[in-house]
Write a protein that holds these residues in place. Sequence first.
Motif: not given
Ligand code: FAD
Length: 542
Positions: A30, A49-50, A57-58, A62, A64, A194, A378
């Motif tokens: 994201t 990024e911490k 989660t990224s 899965t 996909l 942060a 996605t």
């Molecule tokens: P994250 O990837 O969690 O990123 C947030 C980041 O913020 C982390 O790296 C964290 O370390 C950082 N952070 C937190 N606090 C701080 C701070 N204070 N200072 C600096 N950094 C900080 N979606 C699909 O499209 N296809 C799939 O196949 C799929 N499969 C999935 C399977 C599972 C089991 C799960 C749980 C989710 C799946 N998803 C899938 C959804 C997708 O993985 C998530 O929507 C997406 O990865 C979320 O990304 P994000 O960047 O919002 O969160």
Amino acid sequence: MSFSALDRAQHLDTLFREKWDLLIIGGGITGAGIFLDAVSRGLKTALIEKGDFASGTSSKSTKLIHGGLRYLKNFEIGLVREVGRERAIVHTNARHLVRPEPMLLPIYHDGSIGRITGSIGLWFYDLLADVERTERRKMLSREEALAQEPLLRQEGLLGAGLYSEYRTDDARLTLSIIRTAVDLGGLALNYCEATGFIYGDDMVSGVRCHDILAGNERYITANAVVNATGPWMDAVLGMQNHATSGEKKLLLSKGIHIVIPRSKLPVNQSMYFDAPADGRMIFCIPRDQAVYIGTTDTEYQSHLDALEVQDVEIEYLIQATNHVLEDTTIHKNDVTGSWAGLRALIYEEGKAPAELSRKDEIFISPKGLISIAGGKLTGYRKMAERVIDLILKSQPLTDVPYVECRTQNLRLAGADFDSDLDMQVMSEQLVTEFIMFSQENIAKLFNRYGSETRQILFQAQSEISQSPGDALITSEVTFSIRNEMTHHLADFMLRRTADVFFDQQHLQRHFDAMTAAFTQQLRWDDARLTAETESIRQVLGR
Ligand code: FAD
């Protein structure tokens, strides 16, 4: 800006000295997507990024790039349409990382999907996602289904649907997006947390930032700050200097995957089937030397940084797999790896995790902090477009003029090809040009680095004192330290390559060459090397 771990001191200096149009907290998909959208529209942008990039989660999904067939059951038509259509765009912009993956949906007499509902559901899915005619779903007879996947349980099998999805490497996709933004002038740093906000005129005007590698704290100033911390969103909201009781809250849903060696589970192709325990759908996906199976969907309320895979979750996936695949009973001790991730879902009163929408939501706190939660890997590009549209349109958050989103036709780093054929030709040329390396090893690198593979092979060929395999890993480590901000063995083994899960033998064979390359590039002393190997042993042990 470079994206080299060796330039960290200069990068930190720039991060703290400059005033940014936009600062993004969180280096998952994201944050990465928002970073690229912002930089490509001309905003002076930094991302922190911490942990390592994609360490949340990224890297635990899965993997996909899919429209989310099962969300049709919850009538999330808008979501399925949007992410379904995004699949083709993400594929075109990163062909080496996002590859077509035909998915088999077996239909059983006692399953939750019948032949007619399956056929209509898949037809509707193709329609919403605007899938090209040649790639639309095919309904298979029982015999055709067995020819496609001979391991399918025969008893009660009525047939199958075969439909189009895409598979990716989630961590590499995230990294590649960040790299692209850095190439366009953005600044991104991992291991920077942060820890609080700073305010100007009682509005958020930056963050306090803890440099985890050096152990000190400084301030970053920015006109706008985005909280893209996924599961950590509530924790970051809680760092504001006002009560957050009126703001949206998350419900965290845990999903795990297990990895089985392909020798134990020699499946032919990717599948999506019912778990007999509760009728949820489970993916089973072959990759390299392994097969991974997931996922679960259960509410999670414990500590975010101590997520563990439980035995009962492993049993659930094993039972589901053994139920649908014949003659290949897998056991808990066949599991060679696992990962657990958290979905950050927007809480709704009285709804269980599986019923909550996977839609993203953006909201602005009273003091201007912009947060985004929910969504899918996605849909990262569209989510980013919405966030930057909001920022550019909502004066006085920024005085940068509005320009249209530019990411729809923006190739990611390493995706320097115009078509699938162009990509294939390039990968074949590498095999004929670098004959000292095996076709398999070149293909593996190509899937990770695309058009940048040549650089790695070119350097590897000059490491004449090493075996070809050692030379390749030495060159890959060097590339990843200098071009992908790799600081730790774990960054490389878990997220730059994922060999820990999918090719453990390769890692074992070349472990010494890998650590030697780290030691040489990052000038590690013995104490550091011991700490790094101990830390990776703990990861492997878990
Ligand atoms: P994250 O990837 O969690 O990123 C947030 C980041 O913020 C982390 O790296 C964290 O370390 C950082 N952070 C937190 N606090 C701080 C701070 N204070 N200072 C600096 N950094 C900080 N979606 C699909 O499209 N296809 C799939 O196949 C799929 N499969 C999935 C399977 C599972 C089991 C799960 C749980 C989710 C799946 N998803 C899938 C959804 C997708 O993985 C998530 O929507 C997406 O990865 C979320 O990304 P994000 O960047 O919002 O969160």
